[in-house]
Design a protein around this motif. Structure first.
Motif, PDB file in Angstrom:
ATOM      1  N   GLU A  80       0.836  -1.206   0.000  1.00 42.07           N
ATOM      2  CA  GLU A  80       0.000   0.000   0.000  1.00 42.07           C
ATOM      3  C   GLU A  80       0.871   1.256   0.000  1.00 42.07           C
ATOM      4  O   GLU A  80       0.583   2.233  -0.712  1.00 42.07           O
ATOM      5  N   ILE A  81       1.944   1.233   0.776  1.00 39.71           N
ATOM      6  CA  ILE A  81       2.860   2.382   0.857  1.00 39.71           C
ATOM      7  C   ILE A  81       3.525   2.634  -0.492  1.00 39.71           C
ATOM      8  O   ILE A  81       3.655   3.783  -0.944  1.00 39.71           O
ATOM      9  N   GLU A  82       3.942   1.561  -1.158  1.00 37.48           N
ATOM     10  CA  GLU A  82       4.604   1.722  -2.451  1.00 37.48           C
ATOM     11  C   GLU A  82       3.644   2.261  -3.504  1.00 37.48           C
ATOM     12  O   GLU A  82       4.016   3.108  -4.320  1.00 37.48           O
ATOM     13  N   TRP A  83       2.410   1.807  -3.488  1.00 38.31           N
ATOM     14  CA  TRP A  83       1.432   2.330  -4.451  1.00 38.31           C
ATOM     15  C   TRP A  83       1.184   3.813  -4.225  1.00 38.31           C
ATOM     16  O   TRP A  83       1.002   4.587  -5.169  1.00 38.31           O
ATOM     17  N   ALA A  84       1.181   4.232  -2.962  1.00 40.85           N
ATOM     18  CA  ALA A  84       0.900   5.629  -2.640  1.00 40.85           C
ATOM     19  C   ALA A  84       1.963   6.557  -3.208  1.00 40.85           C
ATOM     20  O   ALA A  84       1.682   7.730  -3.499  1.00 40.85           O
ATOM     21  N   ARG A  85       3.183   6.073  -3.397  1.00 35.74           N
ATOM     22  CA  ARG A  85       4.254   6.914  -3.944  1.00 35.74           C
ATOM     23  C   ARG A  85       3.896   7.420  -5.337  1.00 35.74           C
ATOM     24  O   ARG A  85       4.287   8.526  -5.730  1.00 35.74           O
ATOM     25  N   GLN A  86       3.165   6.640  -6.079  1.00 39.10           N
ATOM     26  CA  GLN A  86       2.824   7.033  -7.445  1.00 39.10           C
ATOM     27  C   GLN A  86       1.752   8.121  -7.493  1.00 39.10           C
ATOM     28  O   GLN A  86       1.514   8.717  -8.545  1.00 39.10           O
ATOM     29  N   SER A  87       1.110   8.377  -6.364  1.00 35.46           N
ATOM     30  CA  SER A  87       0.117   9.451  -6.310  1.00 35.46           C
ATOM     31  C   SER A  87       0.762  10.785  -5.967  1.00 35.46           C
ATOM     32  O   SER A  87       0.078  11.802  -5.873  1.00 35.46           O
ATOM     33  N   VAL A  96      12.415  -1.000  -4.937  1.00 43.41           N
ATOM     34  CA  VAL A  96      12.768  -1.360  -3.562  1.00 43.41           C
ATOM     35  C   VAL A  96      14.132  -2.030  -3.488  1.00 43.41           C
ATOM     36  O   VAL A  96      14.939  -1.733  -2.606  1.00 43.41           O
ATOM     37  N   TYR A  97      14.418  -2.917  -4.428  1.00 44.56           N
ATOM     38  CA  TYR A  97      15.673  -3.679  -4.344  1.00 44.56           C
ATOM     39  C   TYR A  97      16.905  -2.799  -4.475  1.00 44.56           C
ATOM     40  O   TYR A  97      18.002  -3.186  -4.039  1.00 44.56           O
ATOM     41  N   ALA A  98      16.747  -1.615  -5.092  1.00 51.31           N
ATOM     42  CA  ALA A  98      17.899  -0.763  -5.408  1.00 51.31           C
ATOM     43  C   ALA A  98      18.154   0.329  -4.382  1.00 51.31           C
ATOM     44  O   ALA A  98      19.029   1.160  -4.578  1.00 51.31           O
ATOM     45  N   ARG A  99      17.432   0.330  -3.297  1.00 53.21           N
ATOM     46  CA  ARG A  99      17.580   1.405  -2.307  1.00 53.21           C
ATOM     47  C   ARG A  99      18.710   1.147  -1.315  1.00 53.21           C
ATOM     48  O   ARG A  99      19.062   2.033  -0.544  1.00 53.21           O
ATOM     49  N   GLY A 100      19.251  -0.057  -1.319  1.00 53.42           N
ATOM     50  CA  GLY A 100      20.326  -0.392  -0.397  1.00 53.42           C
ATOM     51  C   GLY A 100      21.613  -0.720  -1.132  1.00 53.42           C
ATOM     52  O   GLY A 100      21.918  -0.137  -2.170  1.00 53.42           O
ATOM     53  N   ARG A 101      22.355  -1.667  -0.601  1.00 55.57           N
ATOM     54  CA  ARG A 101      23.641  -2.042  -1.176  1.00 55.57           C
ATOM     55  C   ARG A 101      23.431  -2.905  -2.418  1.00 55.57           C
ATOM     56  O   ARG A 101      22.412  -3.584  -2.557  1.00 55.57           O
ATOM     57  N   ASP A 102      24.386  -2.884  -3.311  1.00 60.51           N
ATOM     58  CA  ASP A 102      24.327  -3.670  -4.545  1.00 60.51           C
ATOM     59  C   ASP A 102      24.253  -5.158  -4.196  1.00 60.51           C
ATOM     60  O   ASP A 102      25.155  -5.713  -3.569  1.00 60.51           O
ATOM     61  N   TYR A 237      14.088   4.646 -11.391  1.00 61.83           N
ATOM     62  CA  TYR A 237      15.039   3.532 -11.464  1.00 61.83           C
ATOM     63  C   TYR A 237      14.276   2.254 -11.155  1.00 61.83           C
ATOM     64  O   TYR A 237      13.967   1.963 -10.008  1.00 61.83           O
ATOM     65  N   GLY A 238      13.952   1.521 -12.207  1.00 60.08           N
ATOM     66  CA  GLY A 238      13.220   0.280 -12.024  1.00 60.08           C
ATOM     67  C   GLY A 238      11.728   0.503 -11.846  1.00 60.08           C
ATOM     68  O   GLY A 238      11.228   1.637 -11.867  1.00 60.08           O
ATOM     69  N   CYS A 239      11.023  -0.604 -11.674  1.00 62.35           N
ATOM     70  CA  CYS A 239       9.573  -0.569 -11.495  1.00 62.35           C
ATOM     71  C   CYS A 239       9.162  -1.828 -10.738  1.00 62.35           C
ATOM     72  O   CYS A 239       9.616  -2.925 -11.065  1.00 62.35           O
ATOM     73  N   ASP A 240       8.313  -1.664  -9.736  1.00 66.98           N
ATOM     74  CA  ASP A 240       7.868  -2.795  -8.910  1.00 66.98           C
ATOM     75  C   ASP A 240       6.389  -3.114  -9.086  1.00 66.98           C
ATOM     76  O   ASP A 240       5.842  -3.922  -8.327  1.00 66.98           O
ATOM     77  N   ASP A 241       5.725  -2.499 -10.057  1.00 69.79           N
ATOM     78  CA  ASP A 241       4.274  -2.620 -10.139  1.00 69.79           C
ATOM     79  C   ASP A 241       3.790  -4.070 -10.198  1.00 69.79           C
ATOM     80  O   ASP A 241       2.834  -4.445  -9.519  1.00 69.79           O
ATOM     81  N   CYS A 242       4.446  -4.896 -11.027  1.00 67.01           N
ATOM     82  CA  CYS A 242       3.978  -6.274 -11.175  1.00 67.01           C
ATOM     83  C   CYS A 242       4.189  -7.077  -9.894  1.00 67.01           C
ATOM     84  O   CYS A 242       3.517  -8.091  -9.664  1.00 67.01           O
TER      85      CYS A 242
END
Length: 349
Positions: A80-87, A96-102, A237-242
């Motif tokens: 729900e939090i991630e969907w809200a970012r698009q609003s 999400v995977y790219a917010r931390g270390r490689d 950077y990237g997309c998590d929608d699916c």
């Protein structure tokens, strides 16, 4: 071996054989359709991806490993939090995977440690470690070894962990008993196909990377098709929608490692702020992370597209519009044509 893997932060390991002949036709058809876009390395290695013993002579078995990557403090309602970012169109959204270390660095070192633990127990053996770093058919090996099933979005899905995890492999010259695969549990659901902003999932388990936002913002080196730019929204950077829409991801696991905790400035930051990063600041803030690989020019390209989309969505009276226009105008004479092109387009929005 499972206990050692758990100690190293892996959530599950499995074993697959090396006969992947039945996957070759699908791989070749994907390449023949041009679905790999400008990822020339996919075509260059061709069917070697489906032939582990050709890639690493002597390979008899493949140990597969799963590592969950949701940050340690991820709340239950994270989807729900991630969907809200698009609003919030003036906020930049990073996968999400790219917010931390490689993850390449994290998994590779820990897979190597797992190999060392095995060698301590049985003696030296032939091996090679991979993490999305060579012509390896990762999803096929993962599904065959019971890590999960292939979802309609092409990612591996687990009933216990959804799809928010990384995969890694150890090719070994040991004859290990394969672990059993699991059955598919997607049923008639096609939420991932329906939600894709660019309709890149052209059929169940068929992805046209040329339309995928992750490909466009990460792998694609040049100009982004103008038809697709508005569909990218504020994803930079990237997309998590699916994955965010997938019902199975309510079971997504949290990582025990601090490596995948989000870095300051990569969650909830405004596009104007992100667009202002100099190359030096970009390199500093992305050091040791996956975002650095696209470089500062592609970063500016991506953020410019998102800023243009924000300008088209914000109310005419919104004060953020002036900030966006001013920031874009400051880059209008950027020395790189790629940046200038996307800034001009954004201002035209």
């Amino acid at each position: 071996m499972r206990a050692w893997a758990n100690e190293l932060g892996f959530s599950q390991i499995g074993v697959a054989g090396v006969d992947l002949a039945s996957a070759e036709a699908g791989l070749q058809a994907w390449l023949d359709n041009g679905f790999h876009g400008q990822m020339d390395y996919m075509a260059a290695h061709g069917l070697k991806r489906a032939r582990p013993a050709e890639l690493v002579p002597g390979t008899v078995s493949v140990i597969t490993a799963r590592m969950d990557y949701l940050p340690r403090n991820t709340p239950e309602n994270w989807q729900e939090i991630e969907w809200a970012r698009q609003s919030r169109p003036a906020e930049g959204v990073i996968s999400v995977y790219a917010r931390g270390r490689d993850y390449h660095k994290v998994l590779r070192s820990r897979l190597q440690k797992l190999q060392e633990r095995i060698a301590e127990a049985i003696g030296p053996f032939g091996h090679r470690v991979f993490t999305d770093s060579a012509p390896v058919l990762e999803a096929e090996l993962a599904s065959r070894s019971g890590q999960g099933w292939r979802g309609k979005h092409t990612l591996i899905l687990s009933r216990e962990a959804g799809s928010m995890f990384f995969l890694g492999e150890i090719y070994v010259d040991l004859a290990l008993a394969p672990t059993e695969p699991v059955t598919s549990h997607c049923g008639s659901c096609q939420a991932c196909m329906d939600v894709c902003p660019t309709q890149a999932i052209v059929g169940p388990k068929r992805l046209d990377a040329r339309r995928c936002i992750s490909y466009l913002t990460i792998e694609h080196p040049g100009s982004i098709d103008e038809e697709l730019r508005p569909l990218i929204g504020n994803r930079i950077y990237g997309c998590d929608d699916c994955q965010s829409i997938c019902p199975w991801n309510k079971f997504a696991g949290r990582s025990e490692l601090p490596d995948f905790d989000a870095r300051d400035g990569l969650t909830g930051a405004g596009l104007v702020q992100l667009f202002a990063w100099s190359e030096a600041e970009f390199l500093r803030r992305t050091e040791g992370g996956p975002i650095r690989r696209i470089g500062h020019v592609r970063w500016l390209r991506n953020v410019a597209v998102a800023m243009g989309n924000a300008l088209s969505q914000l109310s005419p009276s919104d004060p953020l519009r002036d900030q966006l226009r001013s920031a874009l105008s400051a880059r209008a004479t950027h020395p790189e044509p790629l940046v200038r092109e996307h800034v001009e387009w954004a201002l035209g929005r």
